[in-house]
Design a protein around this motif. Structure first.
Motif, PDB file in Angstrom:
ATOM      1  N   THR A   1       0.829  -1.197   0.000  1.00 39.82           N
ATOM      2  CA  THR A   1       0.000   0.000   0.000  1.00 39.82           C
ATOM      3  C   THR A   1       0.870   1.256   0.000  1.00 39.82           C
ATOM      4  O   THR A   1       1.784   1.389   0.818  1.00 39.82           O
ATOM      5  CB  THR A   1      -0.916   0.012   1.237  1.00 39.82           C
ATOM      6  OG1 THR A   1      -1.733  -1.160   1.229  1.00 39.82           O
ATOM      7  CG2 THR A   1      -1.800   1.251   1.229  1.00 39.82           C
ATOM      8  N   GLY A   2       0.586   2.160  -0.932  1.00 38.57           N
ATOM      9  CA  GLY A   2       1.335   3.413  -1.017  1.00 38.57           C
ATOM     10  C   GLY A   2       2.398   3.414  -2.088  1.00 38.57           C
ATOM     11  O   GLY A   2       3.079   4.426  -2.269  1.00 38.57           O
ATOM     12  N   TYR A   3       2.551   2.292  -2.825  1.00 42.58           N
ATOM     13  CA  TYR A   3       3.565   2.203  -3.873  1.00 42.58           C
ATOM     14  C   TYR A   3       2.936   1.665  -5.159  1.00 42.58           C
ATOM     15  O   TYR A   3       1.916   0.980  -5.129  1.00 42.58           O
ATOM     16  CB  TYR A   3       4.718   1.301  -3.438  1.00 42.58           C
ATOM     17  CG  TYR A   3       5.500   1.847  -2.266  1.00 42.58           C
ATOM     18  CD1 TYR A   3       6.635   2.635  -2.462  1.00 42.58           C
ATOM     19  CD2 TYR A   3       5.088   1.597  -0.954  1.00 42.58           C
ATOM     20  CE1 TYR A   3       7.341   3.141  -1.396  1.00 42.58           C
ATOM     21  CE2 TYR A   3       5.788   2.108   0.126  1.00 42.58           C
ATOM     22  CZ  TYR A   3       6.916   2.879  -0.100  1.00 42.58           C
ATOM     23  OH  TYR A   3       7.609   3.384   0.967  1.00 42.58           O
ATOM     24  N   TYR A   4       3.591   1.958  -6.279  1.00 41.88           N
ATOM     25  CA  TYR A   4       3.056   1.506  -7.559  1.00 41.88           C
ATOM     26  C   TYR A   4       4.167   1.472  -8.611  1.00 41.88           C
ATOM     27  O   TYR A   4       5.294   1.906  -8.368  1.00 41.88           O
ATOM     28  CB  TYR A   4       1.935   2.432  -8.031  1.00 41.88           C
ATOM     29  CG  TYR A   4       2.413   3.779  -8.543  1.00 41.88           C
ATOM     30  CD1 TYR A   4       2.602   4.002  -9.908  1.00 41.88           C
ATOM     31  CD2 TYR A   4       2.685   4.838  -7.676  1.00 41.88           C
ATOM     32  CE1 TYR A   4       3.041   5.233 -10.386  1.00 41.88           C
ATOM     33  CE2 TYR A   4       3.113   6.064  -8.132  1.00 41.88           C
ATOM     34  CZ  TYR A   4       3.296   6.255  -9.496  1.00 41.88           C
ATOM     35  OH  TYR A   4       3.732   7.476  -9.962  1.00 41.88           O
TER      36      TYR A   4
ATOM     37  N   HIS B   1      -8.464  11.087   1.459  1.00 45.81           N
ATOM     38  CA  HIS B   1      -8.613  10.325   2.700  1.00 45.81           C
ATOM     39  C   HIS B   1      -7.519   9.264   2.879  1.00 45.81           C
ATOM     40  O   HIS B   1      -7.712   8.273   3.586  1.00 45.81           O
ATOM     41  CB  HIS B   1      -9.988   9.650   2.766  1.00 45.81           C
ATOM     42  CG  HIS B   1     -11.140  10.584   2.593  1.00 45.81           C
ATOM     43  ND1 HIS B   1     -11.249  11.774   3.299  1.00 45.81           N
ATOM     44  CD2 HIS B   1     -12.230  10.516   1.776  1.00 45.81           C
ATOM     45  CE1 HIS B   1     -12.361  12.393   2.937  1.00 45.81           C
ATOM     46  NE2 HIS B   1     -12.966  11.658   2.010  1.00 45.81           N
ATOM     47  N   GLY B   2      -6.367   9.464   2.234  1.00 46.29           N
ATOM     48  CA  GLY B   2      -5.268   8.538   2.403  1.00 46.29           C
ATOM     49  C   GLY B   2      -5.467   7.191   1.739  1.00 46.29           C
ATOM     50  O   GLY B   2      -4.775   6.223   2.069  1.00 46.29           O
ATOM     51  N   GLU B   3      -6.396   7.113   0.791  1.00 47.99           N
ATOM     52  CA  GLU B   3      -6.639   5.848   0.098  1.00 47.99           C
ATOM     53  C   GLU B   3      -5.433   5.472  -0.770  1.00 47.99           C
ATOM     54  O   GLU B   3      -4.685   6.325  -1.229  1.00 47.99           O
ATOM     55  CB  GLU B   3      -7.895   5.955  -0.766  1.00 47.99           C
ATOM     56  CG  GLU B   3      -9.175   6.162   0.048  1.00 47.99           C
ATOM     57  CD  GLU B   3     -10.386   6.295  -0.850  1.00 47.99           C
ATOM     58  OE1 GLU B   3     -10.206   6.319  -2.084  1.00 47.99           O
ATOM     59  OE2 GLU B   3     -11.503   6.374  -0.321  1.00 47.99           O
ATOM     60  N   ALA B   4      -5.274   4.169  -1.009  1.00 51.46           N
ATOM     61  CA  ALA B   4      -4.164   3.689  -1.817  1.00 51.46           C
ATOM     62  C   ALA B   4      -4.416   3.980  -3.293  1.00 51.46           C
ATOM     63  O   ALA B   4      -5.557   3.947  -3.763  1.00 51.46           O
ATOM     64  CB  ALA B   4      -3.967   2.191  -1.611  1.00 51.46           C
ATOM     65  N   CYS B   5      -3.351   4.265  -4.019  1.00 56.60           N
ATOM     66  CA  CYS B   5      -3.476   4.483  -5.459  1.00 56.60           C
ATOM     67  C   CYS B   5      -3.476   3.137  -6.184  1.00 56.60           C
ATOM     68  O   CYS B   5      -3.237   2.085  -5.579  1.00 56.60           O
ATOM     69  CB  CYS B   5      -2.328   5.359  -5.977  1.00 56.60           C
ATOM     70  SG  CYS B   5      -0.682   4.584  -5.843  1.00 56.60           S
ATOM     71  N   ASP B   6      -3.755   3.172  -7.473  1.00 64.15           N
ATOM     72  CA  ASP B   6      -3.724   1.962  -8.275  1.00 64.15           C
ATOM     73  C   ASP B   6      -2.276   1.457  -8.341  1.00 64.15           C
ATOM     74  O   ASP B   6      -1.384   2.216  -8.737  1.00 64.15           O
ATOM     75  CB  ASP B   6      -4.248   2.247  -9.683  1.00 64.15           C
ATOM     76  CG  ASP B   6      -4.458   0.985 -10.506  1.00 64.15           C
ATOM     77  OD1 ASP B   6      -3.475   0.261 -10.720  1.00 64.15           O
ATOM     78  OD2 ASP B   6      -5.581   0.748 -10.952  1.00 64.15           O
TER      79      ASP B   6
END
Length: 292
Positions: free
Chosen positions: A152-155, A168-173
């Motif tokens: 979570t937090g990386y891509y 809201h601090g949601e994870a990116c794709d």
């Protein structure tokens, strides 16, 4: 699966190689008094008949720990369709504890073909046993077998890129870093990695109000810390004073006058109703004539 082997002194039941139990092994007699052997001494052949002379040799052999595997796909334009498989050793005895033929659907791998390939080249079929890819891992995946999804937090490639400021601090794709639910106030772009430029703020980076000294407003709330230019008011300096004063005048003067007028109209209606009711009490019949 039916197994056969060359019989002779030192050989045992060939079915032990295909009984599903790695603790039981089938072996043949050695062709040499020296039982040392290397990978180069092994040969795996496939063919449409059990005759060795008609079989085609598989040239790609792989070692996976205590397992020896062979890929017998032939050339890309000439697939090797076979019914029989032969295992030979030109120097030592052949000992097989378990022999399996794996055939997975395209882009699947594993002993039960239960895992999916994640190669960067979408047309590449990963290794049928370990899932490794010659082209590397697809965006959003990493590891030797490309089976680990980005945390979570990386891509992105090998999950080396950090996500932006998703709402809201949601994870990116994990593949492309896009924020599906939008950005936190003060940020914009598909990946929410572009800060609002001076003079803009909040959701979608809208324009600031009329801050004093041509200073930018707060990038999150839009408030003007140094106050407003002449003629504007409010925390964000986005309300003209003339409008505010006219609104106050309406509340102070116009609204009471309107209330007085409405009150007068209601009084007149009530008076007419009382007169009409009194007249009906005196003259209950519609055609009664007044005395002359």
């Amino acid at each position: 699966m039916t197994a056969f082997q060359k019989s002779g002194r030192g050989s045992n039941d060939p079915s032990l190689a295909v009984d599903g139990d790695t603790r039981t092994c089938s072996s043949t007699k050695s062709n040499s008094s020296d039982n040392t052997s290397t990978l180069y001494n092994w040969q795996i052949l496939t063919g449409s008949s059990p005759t060795l002379l008609t079989m085609q040799r598989c040239t790609v052999l792989k070692v996976h720990g205590d397992r020896l595997t062979s890929v017998c796909d032939g050339a890309a334009d000439t697939p090797n369709l076979s019914r029989y498989v032969a295992v030979l050793n030109t120097h030592a005895a052949v000992v097989l504890c378990e022999f399996r033929i794996l055939s997975c659907a395209k882009f699947r791998f594993g002993e039960d073909c239960e895992m999916a390939c994640h190669c960067r080249d979408f047309e590449e079929e990963c290794d049928i046993l370990d899932g490794s890819c010659r082209s590397g891992c697809r965006d959003g995946w990493y590891g030797e077998e490309c089976q680990l999804e980005c945390q979570t937090g990386y891509y992105g490639p090998l999950c080396m890129s950090v996500c932006g400021y998703c709402r809201h601090g949601e994870a990116c794709d994990p593949r492309d870093g896009k924020c599906i639910g939008g950005c936190d106030p003060g940020w914009s772009g598909d990946k929410c990695d572009q800060a609002c430029v001076p003079g803009y703020y909040g959701d979608g980076c809208v324009a600031c109000g009329f801050c004093a000294g041509q200073l930018p407003c707060d990038v999150i709330t839009g408030e003007c810390q140094a106050g407003c230019v002449t003629g504007f008011d409010g925390n964000r300096c986005d309300m003209a004073k003339e409008f505010i004063e006219s609104s106050n005048n309406y509340l102070d003067y116009v609204l009471p006058i309107n209330l007085v007028l409405v009150g007068g109209v209601l009084t007149f209606v009530l008076f007419c109703f009382v007169v009409k009711s009194r007249r009906e009490e005196l003259y209950p019949y519609p055609h009664t004539r007044l005395p002359e």
